[in-house]
Design an enzyme around this catalytic site. Structure first.
Site, PDB file in Angstrom:
ATOM      1  N   CYS A 119       0.843  -1.199   0.000  1.00 18.58           N
ATOM      2  CA  CYS A 119       0.000   0.000   0.000  1.00 18.58           C
ATOM      3  C   CYS A 119       0.879   1.251   0.000  1.00 18.58           C
ATOM      4  CB  CYS A 119      -0.935   0.018   1.206  1.00 18.58           C
ATOM      5  SG  CYS A 119      -0.087   0.176   2.784  1.00 18.58           S
ATOM      6  N   CYS A 131       3.468   1.626   2.739  1.00 21.09           N
ATOM      7  CA  CYS A 131       4.705   0.873   2.519  1.00 21.09           C
ATOM      8  C   CYS A 131       5.685   1.695   1.686  1.00 21.09           C
ATOM      9  CB  CYS A 131       4.414  -0.437   1.794  1.00 21.09           C
ATOM     10  SG  CYS A 131       3.341  -1.567   2.666  1.00 21.09           S
ATOM     11  N   ASP A 158       7.865  26.675 -33.168  1.00 21.94           N
ATOM     12  CA  ASP A 158       8.923  27.121 -34.063  1.00 21.94           C
ATOM     13  C   ASP A 158       8.422  26.863 -35.490  1.00 21.94           C
ATOM     14  OD1 ASP A 158      11.605  27.679 -35.108  1.00 21.94           O
ATOM     15  OD2 ASP A 158      11.678  25.509 -35.435  1.00 21.94           O
ATOM     16  N   ASP A 207      12.464  21.937 -32.842  1.00 24.59           N
ATOM     17  CA  ASP A 207      13.298  20.805 -33.260  1.00 24.59           C
ATOM     18  C   ASP A 207      14.773  21.135 -33.345  1.00 24.59           C
ATOM     19  OD1 ASP A 207      13.215  22.452 -35.529  1.00 24.59           O
ATOM     20  OD2 ASP A 207      13.499  20.731 -36.859  1.00 24.59           O
TER      21      ASP A 207
END
Length: 718
Positions: free
Chosen positions: A3, A6, A405, A606
């Site tokens: 859970c 933990c 761009d 890019d």
């Protein structure tokens, strides 16, 4: 781990190690990512800290080709047989509840005891470790709750001789444990499906390659292939390595890597990616990347990293989980005392307290966010959208502005000849002369002219005495005729009169096109023609902008090109706002300004010059067709140069975030409603156990519906 509590305890243990800066534990993947000073942190110290918290761990060797997602997980411990055995032992107890068939108290004890202490031993073990660490978890709640029901039944059994045989509650403890085991088994099976995208990518890795060495074909393991090896790819085979085609033509199916639905034509000089499928042609590929440096390996690593990272919303869940179990134990104790003292019935008091402990499972809280992120990033990767971190996935849903761009993002990124006008009307002759003059040049504009001439089937002649004129053009001889090709500055220098075509040239330049002039220099210098160049818009660019606007997102163009070019592109695509003649260093400033005035901003680019703006944006989106610098600066990478995938990336983020909110809502509501009902005596512990067992499974199953998502970029245009 069982859970959210933990996961929180493991994180705290790791953070206590000197030198550890951050530790992020993913409950769904059962992995931890730790950062800090490498001099102080060793795998042994990290494992020791996890063991001290009551769990087991092993380091993942990132140098191996086996990815993290393929490492055996502790989830494998939840196999089917404990559920089957526990069900068989509990079945007679259930039958006794709903029929007149009477089972003796001692037989009930005999059936329930192995379920409680053999099959349920894992809850005692994990709960004890949590208790020693001064924390609580689901196991502790189950162990306390079922022990209370079992203990009450044993007490009543041994006192039956004095008080008469009353109702025993062995079926409560046994059925709750059975249902919890069933829930964990269902949850584990469902969780395994969240990593199907990664497993599908890993399955693309060929194990062997046909390598040509010393004119001989050798069948070698992939691990034996070295850079520069020539690998033969037969028709229908999976491409074994990343490389460049040296010989052959074919069509290659890259759908599972880039999401591109149609095969891509490949020829000598083109790059191919390991894992894609060769079509009908025989290819010889020179190896350029191996192992962890291959495109496929990097995709797997990035998706795994995104799945293991925590989304910002998870921090709220972590804070709640840290106090959840102790608060539940306090509520259960108050329930016990209230029913026992006020109501005077301690049997009912114990059962209601057990119901509170059993219903309050923090599993669903812990799984709500990571499972949705795992499925969302996985399905996105399958369709060519590579999300590098969970924060980008979460933020993208709230993007209000997308800045593009221009060159290489909305356009093809290389110029083409868009118009040619000759003085005499013989356009083909002018094109042939211009192409012949530039036949040895690598300049982008020269390539555009040569390609145009080749497309028309024109024969080119060898040019002589060619020399470039810096910033203006070039001069040379073709078939004994002295020629010059260049801009207006060169024409002015050569005293060439261009007045007859100036108006036409101005109109083309206002549309953003570049204009060059061709003239003859023999005898009496004269103008021969005009050539106009432009960068072609990608076929999907207009669709990309329209899709974003349908999502009520403002679109912006940020370009270094001139005003006319930027204005023309913005007008053609219907972009809301544009900036022209922007220097690379100023792009980031414009993004910063947009963030202040137009909400969350995504930047799409890019090139190297886009990297600062990509980093400045709330969400950076890079094209994989661009530079590595841009991809490193971005949180999302589009594996195809298709700008329409931008709206799909935002869409998958919105759907993923919606699943996270749905999961968290139901997880919180489940506990907010369930705990009071149990405390007030309206929930039987068995019903509470069934609800708890199904809560985690329902959260994971809800997240799995994301696998049905399909990108609109691949849908046929209207």
């Amino acid at each position: 781990m069982t859970c959210a509590s933990c996961a929180g305890r493991v994180e705290k243990s790791l953070l206590k190690i000197p030198g550890v800066a951050t530790a992020e534990v993913n409950l769904a993947l059962e992995t931890a990512q730790v950062t800090g000073s490498t001099g102080d942190i060793t795998p042994e110290r990290l494992v020791a800290a996890v063991v001290a918290a009551g769990y087991q761990a092993q380091p993942i060797n990132l140098d191996l080709e086996q990815p993290a997602s393929m490492v055996k997980s502790p989830a494998a411990a939840y196999s089917w047989w404990p559920v089957a055995v526990s069900s068989l032992l509990s079945l007679p107890l259930v039958a006794g509840m709903f029929s007149e068939w009477h089972i003796s108290g001692w037989l009930q004890w005999a059936l329930a005891t192995p379920v409680q202490f053999w099959l349920g031993w894992r809850f005692y073990k994990a709960g004890w470790h949590a208790l020693k660490a001064g924390a609580g978890n689901m196991d502790l709640l189950v162990a306390i709750g079922t022990s209370a029901a079992y203990g009450l039944s044993v007490y009543l059994l041994f006192n039956a001789a004095h008080a008469g045989m009353g109702h025993l509650y062995f079926e409560t403890s046994a059925i709750v444990i059975t249902l919890v085991l069933l829930g964990k088994w269902l949850e584990t099976r469902a969780k395994s499906k969240t990593t199907e995208a990664i497993r599908a990518l890993n399955a693309l890795r060929p194990e062997r390659a046909s390598v040509i060495r010393n004119s001989q074909e050798l069948q070698l393991p992939i691990s034996s292939v070295v850079l520069g090896d020539l690998v033969m790819i037969r028709p229908g085979e999976r491409v074994a390595v990343d490389g460049v085609i040296r010989q052959g033509n074919s069509q290659v199916d890259e759908s599972l890597i880039t999401g591109e639905s149609l095969p891509v034509v490949k020829q000598a000089g083109d790059k191919v990616t390991g894992g894609s499928i060769n079509g009908e042609g025989l290819l010889y590929v020179s190896t350029t990347a191996l192992g962890n440096e291959s495109v496929l390996a990097r995709i797997v690593r990035l998706v795994e990293s995104a799945q293991a990272k925590k989304a910002p919303i998870q921090r709220l869940v972590d804070k709640v989980s840290a106090v959840f179990v102790p608060v539940v134990i306090v509520i259960a104790f108050i329930t016990l005392i209230a029913w026992g003292v006020v109501g005077g019935d301690w049997q009912v008091a114990i059962l209601n307290a057990v119901a509170v402990l059993v219903i309050a499972c923090p599993c669903a809280l812990g799984l709500a966010t990571p499972t949705a992120i795992m499925v969302g990033t996985g399905v996105a990767a399958r369709h060519g959208i590579l999300i590098k971190d969970a924060e980008a996935l979460e933020l993208a849903h709230a993007v209000k502005t997308v800045a593009f761009d221009k060159t290489g993002t909305l356009t093809e990124g290389h110029p083409r000849l868009v118009e040619l006008v000759s003085v005499t009307g013989d356009d083909s002759q002018v094109l042939a002369m211009a192409a012949s003059l530039q036949s040895g040049s690598e300049h982008p504009l020269a390539k555009a002219v040569i390609n145009a001439a080749q497309d028309k089937g024109l024969s080119l002649q060898t040019a002589g005495n060619v020399h470039a004129i810096s910033g203006k053009g070039l001069r040379g001889e073709v078939a004994g005729l002295a020629l010059a090709l260049g801009n207006a500055g060169l024409m002015k220098e050569l005293a060439i009169d261009v007045a007859t075509m100036q108006a036409q040239a101005d109109g083309l330049q206002n549309q953003g096109y570049s204009v060059s002039w061709l003239c003859a220099l023999d005898h009496e210098p004269k103008l021969l023609g005009m050539l106009a160049f432009g960068d072609t818009l990608k076929p999907t660019a207009a669709r990309a902008v329209a899709s974003l606007q349908q999502q009520e997102i403002l679109t912006v163009l940020i370009s270094g090109d001139n005003q006319g070019s930027a204005s023309n592109v913005a007008k053609k695509l219907g972009i809301d706002k544009f900036y022209a003649q922007v220097l690379p260093e100023d792009k980031a400033n414009i993004v910063k300004e947009l963030k202040q005035n137009a909400g969350l901003v995504a930047m799409v680019g890019d090139g190297i010059n886009d990297a600062p703006a990509l980093a400045e944006a709330n969400v950076g989106i890079a094209m994989s067709s661009g530079t590595d610098v841009a991809m490193h600066a971005a949180g999302i990478t589009l594996m195809r140069g298709n700008p329409a995938l931008v709206s799909d990336a935002i869409d998958v983020s919105r759907r993923t975030y919606a699943k996270i909110r749905q999961n968290l809502f139901w997880a919180f509501v489940y506990n907010v409603v369930g705990i009071p009902l149990a405390a007030l005596g309206f929930l039987n512990p068995v019903i509470a156990g069934a609800a708890m067992a199904l809560s985690s499974f329902s959260v994971v199953s809800n997240a799995l519906t994301l696998k049905l998502w399909q990108p609109k970029a691949d849908a046929p245009a209207d």
